[in-house]
Design an enzyme around this catalytic site. Sequence first.
Site, PDB file in Angstrom:
ATOM      1  N   MET A 162       0.845  -1.200   0.000  1.00 14.56           N
ATOM      2  CA  MET A 162       0.000   0.000   0.000  1.00 14.56           C
ATOM      3  C   MET A 162       0.883   1.253   0.000  1.00 14.56           C
ATOM      4  O   MET A 162       0.422   2.352   0.312  1.00 14.56           O
ATOM      5  CB  MET A 162      -0.936  -0.004   1.203  1.00 14.56           C
ATOM      6  CG  MET A 162      -1.910  -1.182   1.156  1.00 14.56           C
ATOM      7  SD  MET A 162      -3.459  -0.892   2.023  1.00 14.56           S
ATOM      8  CE  MET A 162      -2.867  -0.690   3.682  1.00 14.56           C
ATOM      9  N   GLY A 163       2.170   1.091  -0.312  1.00 15.51           N
ATOM     10  CA  GLY A 163       3.053   2.248  -0.420  1.00 15.51           C
ATOM     11  C   GLY A 163       3.560   2.734   0.924  1.00 15.51           C
ATOM     12  O   GLY A 163       3.482   2.029   1.924  1.00 15.51           O
ATOM     13  N   HIS A 195       8.982   1.168   3.405  1.00 14.14           N
ATOM     14  CA  HIS A 195      10.053   1.200   4.406  1.00 14.14           C
ATOM     15  C   HIS A 195      10.910  -0.051   4.216  1.00 14.14           C
ATOM     16  O   HIS A 195      10.678  -0.825   3.267  1.00 14.14           O
ATOM     17  CB  HIS A 195       9.460   1.294   5.819  1.00 14.14           C
ATOM     18  CG  HIS A 195       8.391   0.272   6.106  1.00 14.14           C
ATOM     19  ND1 HIS A 195       8.640  -1.086   6.118  1.00 14.14           N
ATOM     20  CD2 HIS A 195       7.067   0.405   6.364  1.00 14.14           C
ATOM     21  CE1 HIS A 195       7.536  -1.732   6.399  1.00 14.14           C
ATOM     22  NE2 HIS A 195       6.550  -0.858   6.541  1.00 14.14           N
ATOM     23  N   HIS A 212       9.163  -3.442   3.563  1.00 10.77           N
ATOM     24  CA  HIS A 212       8.772  -3.659   2.165  1.00 10.77           C
ATOM     25  C   HIS A 212      10.004  -3.961   1.319  1.00 10.77           C
ATOM     26  O   HIS A 212       9.989  -4.838   0.456  1.00 10.77           O
ATOM     27  CB  HIS A 212       8.112  -2.401   1.590  1.00 10.77           C
ATOM     28  CG  HIS A 212       6.849  -1.979   2.260  1.00 10.77           C
ATOM     29  ND1 HIS A 212       6.751  -0.835   3.007  1.00 10.77           N
ATOM     30  CD2 HIS A 212       5.613  -2.539   2.295  1.00 10.77           C
ATOM     31  CE1 HIS A 212       5.512  -0.692   3.451  1.00 10.77           C
ATOM     32  NE2 HIS A 212       4.796  -1.713   3.048  1.00 10.77           N
ATOM     33  N   LYS A 245       4.930 -10.220   9.309  1.00  9.19           N
ATOM     34  CA  LYS A 245       4.325  -9.261  10.240  1.00  9.19           C
ATOM     35  C   LYS A 245       2.802  -9.379  10.219  1.00  9.19           C
ATOM     36  O   LYS A 245       2.147  -9.296  11.246  1.00  9.19           O
ATOM     37  CB  LYS A 245       4.747  -7.847   9.862  1.00  9.19           C
ATOM     38  CG  LYS A 245       3.952  -6.791  10.565  1.00  9.19           C
ATOM     39  CD  LYS A 245       4.800  -5.642  10.963  1.00  9.19           C
ATOM     40  CE  LYS A 245       4.031  -4.665  11.807  1.00  9.19           C
ATOM     41  NZ  LYS A 245       2.791  -4.222  11.170  1.00  9.19           N
ATOM     42  N   GLN A 268      -2.895 -12.579   7.760  1.00 10.28           N
ATOM     43  CA  GLN A 268      -3.102 -12.264   6.341  1.00 10.28           C
ATOM     44  C   GLN A 268      -2.393 -13.297   5.464  1.00 10.28           C
ATOM     45  O   GLN A 268      -2.952 -13.799   4.489  1.00 10.28           O
ATOM     46  CB  GLN A 268      -2.559 -10.870   6.044  1.00 10.28           C
ATOM     47  CG  GLN A 268      -2.406 -10.565   4.558  1.00 10.28           C
ATOM     48  CD  GLN A 268      -1.977  -9.128   4.334  1.00 10.28           C
ATOM     49  OE1 GLN A 268      -2.793  -8.230   4.398  1.00 10.28           O
ATOM     50  NE2 GLN A 268      -0.709  -8.913   4.041  1.00 10.28           N
ATOM     51  N   VAL A 277      10.949  -7.103   9.613  1.00 15.85           N
ATOM     52  CA  VAL A 277      12.064  -6.152   9.752  1.00 15.85           C
ATOM     53  C   VAL A 277      11.688  -5.144  10.843  1.00 15.85           C
ATOM     54  O   VAL A 277      10.561  -4.645  10.877  1.00 15.85           O
ATOM     55  CB  VAL A 277      12.348  -5.439   8.413  1.00 15.85           C
ATOM     56  CG1 VAL A 277      13.462  -4.422   8.577  1.00 15.85           C
ATOM     57  CG2 VAL A 277      12.718  -6.470   7.350  1.00 15.85           C
ATOM     58  N   SER A 320       6.386  -0.302  10.212  1.00 13.72           N
ATOM     59  CA  SER A 320       5.024  -0.246   9.681  1.00 13.72           C
ATOM     60  C   SER A 320       4.813   1.141   9.102  1.00 13.72           C
ATOM     61  O   SER A 320       5.317   2.137   9.652  1.00 13.72           O
ATOM     62  CB  SER A 320       4.021  -0.492  10.817  1.00 13.72           C
ATOM     63  OG  SER A 320       2.740  -0.036  10.432  1.00 13.72           O
ATOM     64  N   ARG A 326       2.296   2.715   9.383  1.00 19.97           N
ATOM     65  CA  ARG A 326       1.495   3.451  10.372  1.00 19.97           C
ATOM     66  C   ARG A 326       2.351   4.006  11.520  1.00 19.97           C
ATOM     67  O   ARG A 326       1.838   4.793  12.321  1.00 19.97           O
ATOM     68  CB  ARG A 326       0.394   2.549  10.942  1.00 19.97           C
ATOM     69  CG  ARG A 326      -0.698   2.239   9.922  1.00 19.97           C
ATOM     70  CD  ARG A 326      -1.890   1.560  10.556  1.00 19.97           C
ATOM     71  NE  ARG A 326      -3.046   1.564   9.676  1.00 19.97           N
ATOM     72  CZ  ARG A 326      -3.408   0.548   8.888  1.00 19.97           C
ATOM     73  NH1 ARG A 326      -2.709  -0.570   8.876  1.00 19.97           N
ATOM     74  NH2 ARG A 326      -4.475   0.655   8.118  1.00 19.97           N
TER      75      ARG A 326
HETATM   76  P1  AMP Z   1       1.417  -3.001   3.467  1.00 24.52           P
HETATM   77  O1  AMP Z   1       1.983  -1.956   2.579  1.00 24.52           O
HETATM   78  O2  AMP Z   1       1.316  -2.610   4.896  1.00 24.52           O
HETATM   79  O3  AMP Z   1       0.133  -3.593   2.910  1.00 24.52           O
HETATM   80  O4  AMP Z   1       2.466  -4.197   3.459  1.00 24.52           O
HETATM   81  C1  AMP Z   1       2.875  -4.815   2.252  1.00 24.52           C
HETATM   82  C2  AMP Z   1       3.640  -6.061   2.589  1.00 24.52           C
HETATM   83  O5  AMP Z   1       4.788  -5.720   3.361  1.00 24.52           O
HETATM   84  C3  AMP Z   1       2.819  -7.066   3.435  1.00 24.52           C
HETATM   85  O6  AMP Z   1       3.061  -8.376   2.959  1.00 24.52           O
HETATM   86  C4  AMP Z   1       3.373  -6.856   4.814  1.00 24.52           C
HETATM   87  O7  AMP Z   1       3.269  -8.000   5.644  1.00 24.52           O
HETATM   88  C5  AMP Z   1       4.833  -6.538   4.514  1.00 24.52           C
HETATM   89  N1  AMP Z   1       5.440  -5.837   5.633  1.00 24.52           N
HETATM   90  C6  AMP Z   1       4.969  -4.730   6.272  1.00 24.52           C
HETATM   91  N2  AMP Z   1       5.777  -4.400   7.313  1.00 24.52           N
HETATM   92  C7  AMP Z   1       6.768  -5.312   7.337  1.00 24.52           C
HETATM   93  C8  AMP Z   1       7.916  -5.520   8.178  1.00 24.52           C
HETATM   94  N3  AMP Z   1       8.188  -4.718   9.198  1.00 24.52           N
HETATM   95  N4  AMP Z   1       8.722  -6.571   7.897  1.00 24.52           N
HETATM   96  C9  AMP Z   1       8.456  -7.399   6.865  1.00 24.52           C
HETATM   97  N5  AMP Z   1       7.391  -7.267   6.035  1.00 24.52           N
HETATM   98  C10 AMP Z   1       6.561  -6.239   6.266  1.00 24.52           C
END
Ligand code: AMP
Length: 272
Positions: free
Chosen positions: A27-28, A31, A34, A145, A149, A172, A181, A183
Amino acid sequence: MTILKTTKELIAFRNSLSGSVGFVPTMGALHDGHLSLIKKSVQENETTIVSIFINPTQFGENEDLDKYPKKEEADLKICSLARVDAVFLPDVSQIYFENEPLIIASNLADKFEGEHRKGHFNGVLRVVLKLLNLTRATNAYFGKKDAQQYFIVKNMVDTLFINTCLNPCEIVRDKDGLALSSRNVYLSDDDRIKALKISKSLRTATKLIIKGELNSNLIKDEIMKELSGLEVDYVAIVDREFNEIKSIQISQSIILIAAKVGTTRLIDNIWV
Ligand code: AMP
């Protein structure tokens, strides 16, 4: 790096490819979490596609859809430096239609995140199914994380015979232990200090397990003590089917935490 804004462009790009395709849905506000998924995909596949799409259907009515962080320019730079081949950046109108069949997540989605975020996983599956159909990825990369899901998406991929191999990737963390995150930008300095209780409690649980303590209730009690002052949604110890277990089984268990720090809801976990 190619930027694809429409499904038509993505389909044409995909049809031009031969060899393995790695796909990282996001979702952009990218960090290092990702980035670790992206790097793995680039390493393991001939072509890597990253999607950046703030998926409205996975947000509840009172959630942060409107203020979810957007950092398109920085995200594209990160992808380009990581040698991503294409970024899919669609508008909502490219993805959703007035009349479309809906997918309902399996009963794995009834508890934990699903219980606290009604409809969240149906929205996740709705978009992931579309993205996997569009990219026809050989490999897709998801973070541990979002443990629930990952298992819910895996259940969809297995039972709907989707020809993509799912790769769960390690969590990570920042140097201080906080799981990265998008967030985390909502956290004030004070919130951030409180938020550290979450990863710290997971480290305490790990130490207890290393010492031989396998009783779930006892471990959960210790975690709850460390989380005092936070609004805890749940602390749970589950097996890889997400059933709660009375006793930890090494290599088969996950400790889950969801808690609010100020107005920010955070999740974290450890696979033991
Ligand atoms: P999101 O952008 O939050 O939808 O996350 C996209 C992908 O990145 C998802 O598969 C998350 O589980 C993964 N992700 C988000 N935060 C972390 C993290 N700290 N370490 C590893 N993967 C992550």
